[in-house]
Write a protein that holds these residues in place. Sequence first.
Motif, short mmCIF file in Angstrom:
data_model
loop_
_atom_site.label_atom_id
_atom_site.label_comp_id
_atom_site.label_asym_id
_atom_site.label_seq_id
_atom_site.Cartn_x
_atom_site.Cartn_y
_atom_site.Cartn_z
N SER A 109 -53.97 -6.97 -112.39
CA SER A 109 -54.74 -5.74 -112.56
C SER A 109 -54.26 -4.89 -113.73
O SER A 109 -54.80 -3.81 -113.98
N CYS A 110 -53.24 -5.34 -114.46
CA CYS A 110 -52.73 -4.60 -115.62
C CYS A 110 -53.58 -4.87 -116.85
O CYS A 110 -54.02 -6.00 -117.07
N VAL A 111 -53.78 -3.86 -117.68
CA VAL A 111 -54.33 -4.09 -119.02
C VAL A 111 -53.29 -4.81 -119.87
O VAL A 111 -53.58 -5.78 -120.56
N VAL A 112 -52.04 -4.34 -119.80
CA VAL A 112 -50.91 -5.01 -120.45
C VAL A 112 -49.75 -5.06 -119.45
O VAL A 112 -49.29 -4.02 -118.98
N TYR A 113 -49.30 -6.25 -119.13
CA TYR A 113 -48.23 -6.43 -118.15
C TYR A 113 -46.89 -6.42 -118.86
O TYR A 113 -46.21 -7.42 -118.98
N GLY A 114 -46.52 -5.24 -119.40
CA GLY A 114 -45.26 -5.10 -120.11
C GLY A 114 -44.25 -4.32 -119.30
O GLY A 114 -43.19 -4.83 -118.92
N MET A 115 -44.55 -3.06 -119.04
CA MET A 115 -43.64 -2.20 -118.28
C MET A 115 -43.39 -2.73 -116.87
O MET A 115 -42.23 -2.81 -116.43
N PRO A 116 -44.44 -3.12 -116.11
CA PRO A 116 -44.16 -3.69 -114.78
C PRO A 116 -43.36 -4.99 -114.86
O PRO A 116 -42.48 -5.23 -114.04
N ARG A 117 -43.68 -5.82 -115.84
CA ARG A 117 -42.93 -7.08 -115.99
C ARG A 117 -41.43 -6.80 -116.17
O ARG A 117 -40.58 -7.50 -115.61
N ALA A 118 -41.11 -5.78 -116.96
CA ALA A 118 -39.71 -5.48 -117.25
C ALA A 118 -38.93 -5.14 -115.98
O ALA A 118 -37.82 -5.63 -115.76
N VAL A 119 -39.53 -4.31 -115.11
CA VAL A 119 -38.81 -3.93 -113.88
C VAL A 119 -38.78 -5.08 -112.88
O VAL A 119 -37.81 -5.23 -112.12
N VAL A 120 -39.83 -5.93 -112.87
CA VAL A 120 -39.83 -7.10 -111.99
C VAL A 120 -38.74 -8.07 -112.42
O VAL A 120 -37.94 -8.56 -111.61
N LYS A 121 -38.68 -8.37 -113.73
CA LYS A 121 -37.68 -9.31 -114.24
C LYS A 121 -36.26 -8.81 -114.02
O LYS A 121 -35.33 -9.59 -113.82
N ALA A 122 -36.10 -7.48 -114.04
CA ALA A 122 -34.77 -6.89 -113.84
C ALA A 122 -34.38 -6.84 -112.36
O ALA A 122 -33.26 -6.43 -112.03
N GLY A 123 -35.27 -7.25 -111.47
CA GLY A 123 -34.96 -7.26 -110.05
C GLY A 123 -34.90 -5.88 -109.42
O GLY A 123 -34.17 -5.66 -108.45
N LYS A 158 -41.81 -3.38 -104.08
CA LYS A 158 -43.15 -3.84 -103.72
C LYS A 158 -44.00 -3.95 -104.98
O LYS A 158 -43.79 -3.21 -105.94
N VAL A 159 -44.97 -4.86 -104.93
CA VAL A 159 -45.92 -5.03 -106.03
C VAL A 159 -47.32 -4.95 -105.46
O VAL A 159 -47.63 -5.57 -104.44
N PHE A 160 -48.18 -4.16 -106.12
CA PHE A 160 -49.55 -3.97 -105.65
C PHE A 160 -50.55 -4.13 -106.79
O PHE A 160 -50.25 -3.78 -107.93
N ALA A 161 -51.74 -4.60 -106.46
CA ALA A 161 -52.87 -4.45 -107.38
C ALA A 161 -53.20 -2.97 -107.45
O ALA A 161 -52.95 -2.21 -106.50
N ILE A 162 -53.77 -2.53 -108.55
CA ILE A 162 -53.96 -1.10 -108.77
C ILE A 162 -54.82 -0.46 -107.67
O ILE A 162 -54.58 0.69 -107.27
N ASP A 163 -55.78 -1.19 -107.12
CA ASP A 163 -56.65 -0.63 -106.09
C ASP A 163 -55.97 -0.54 -104.73
O ASP A 163 -56.52 0.08 -103.80
N ASP A 164 -54.79 -1.14 -104.60
CA ASP A 164 -54.11 -1.17 -103.30
C ASP A 164 -52.96 -0.17 -103.17
O ASP A 164 -52.34 -0.08 -102.11
N PHE A 165 -52.65 0.54 -104.24
CA PHE A 165 -51.55 1.50 -104.17
C PHE A 165 -51.82 2.62 -103.18
O PHE A 165 -50.95 3.02 -102.41
N SER A 166 -53.02 3.18 -103.23
CA SER A 166 -53.29 4.42 -102.50
C SER A 166 -53.07 4.28 -101.00
O SER A 166 -52.46 5.15 -100.37
N HIS A 167 -53.52 3.18 -100.40
CA HIS A 167 -53.35 2.98 -98.96
C HIS A 167 -51.87 3.00 -98.59
O HIS A 167 -51.47 3.65 -97.61
N SER A 168 -51.06 2.30 -99.37
CA SER A 168 -49.62 2.25 -99.07
C SER A 168 -48.93 3.57 -99.34
O SER A 168 -47.98 3.93 -98.65
N LEU A 169 -49.41 4.32 -100.34
CA LEU A 169 -48.84 5.64 -100.60
C LEU A 169 -49.12 6.59 -99.43
O LEU A 169 -48.24 7.35 -99.01
N LEU A 170 -50.33 6.55 -98.91
CA LEU A 170 -50.66 7.42 -97.77
C LEU A 170 -49.78 7.09 -96.58
O LEU A 170 -49.34 8.00 -95.86
#
Length: 357
Positions: free
Chosen positions: A321-335, A339-351
Motif C-alpha cells: 500500500s506504499c507509494v514508495v516503500y523506503g521509510m517503512p522498509r528501513a524500520v522493518v529491516k532494522a528489526g 506490527k505492519v498494516f496496509a494503510i486502510d487497516d491502521f485506523s481499526h487497530s488504532l481505535l
Amino acid sequence: MKVKVLVVDDSSFFRRRLTEILNQDPLIEVVATAEDGLQALAMVKQYQPDVVTMDIEMPKLNGIDAVRHIRQDSNVPVLMFSSLTHEGAKATIEALEAGASDFLPKRFEDIALDKHTAIKTLLDRVKGLATAAISARSRKVVGNSMMAGALKPESVVTKVNKSKQSRPKVLLIGSSTGGPVALQKVLTQLPQDFPAPILLIQHMPSAFTPTFAERLNGLCKVNVVHAENGMKLEPGVAYLAPGGMQMLLQQRADEVYLKIIESAQDISYKPSVDITFGSASRVYQQDALALVLTGMGADGCEGARLLQQAGADIWAQDEQSCVVYGMPRAVVKAGLVDKVFAIDDFSHSLLKEFQCQ
C-alpha cells in the motif's frame, strides 16, 4: 535499462531545460515531451513511460485533471511541479489526492540552496519513483517472493519487555512520498474525542504545510493545526510539523509543549521524523506509539530505534500500500517494528490500541 520519462509542461523553455537535466543522468531518458494534458494522455499510451513529470497550470487539460485520467488507466507515477504560493499549495494537494505520487517546487532554487543539490534531488526523486513503480508491477506478477522475509500486513512481532498496562499517551506519524493521502486515510477515521495528541511529521516545504493542515482539518473529526512554538499538547489534536523547521517536545511539570526550532543546514529533512521521534522518546518513553508510513529514504529509522529502546511500539505501513516503500522498509529491516498494516487497516487497530469507544 533506463528510466523512461515523459515531460509535460506548457512552457517550451521549461520542457527543454528539464529534458537537458534529466538526460544528464545515464540512467534516465526523456522519451517524449507534451505541452498540455491532452497530449500527455496520448503520449502515456504511446510511450508507456516509467515516470511522468507534470505541470499544474496548462491549456486544454490541466495537470490535476490529467493525473486523474492517467491514474484511471495506468499506475505510472506522476511527479508534479508547482509554485510555492498558497494557490500552488492548494493545487498540489489536489493533485496528490487525484493520484500524483510526489511533487517538487518548479523553481530549482526553492528545492535546494545550490543548483547541484537541487538537480540531484530531482534525479533521485525520478529514479526513486520509477524503482517503486517497477517493484510494484513485479509484485503483481510474481507475488511477494521478492520480499521474502519482510513482514506481511497485520503481522506482529512479539518483543520482550513490552507488556503495556495502559493505552499510549501520544501518537506519532512520520511520512514522506505518498504521505499526504496516507495521512488523510488514517486521520479521517479517528474520532473527535481521540484520547491522545497526534504529532504529524510529513516531508513538505514550508509554503505547503499551512495549507495541508487546513485541508486535513476540514476533512477530519480531530482538530488538525499547523504546529507553532509553545503550543501545549492536547488530546484529540493533531499537530503538523511546519516545513523547513524541526519539531521537538518539552516537558514542564505534567504538561508537554512543542518546541519549533530552525533546522541546521546539514540536516536533509526539514522537518525530520528522526528528530521528532527522538525527542518523543525522551518525553514519553514507553507511552508512545509511532507509525512509519510511505516515503522515500530512511528518515525515522534512527528515531524509531530510540523509541524502541525507551519501550515504545512501532507500526509500519506494508509494502503493497506504499507509494514508495523506503521509510517503512528501513524500520522493518532494522528489526524495530511491532506490527505492519496496509494503510486502510491502521485506523481499526488504532481505535483498539487507544481504547476508543
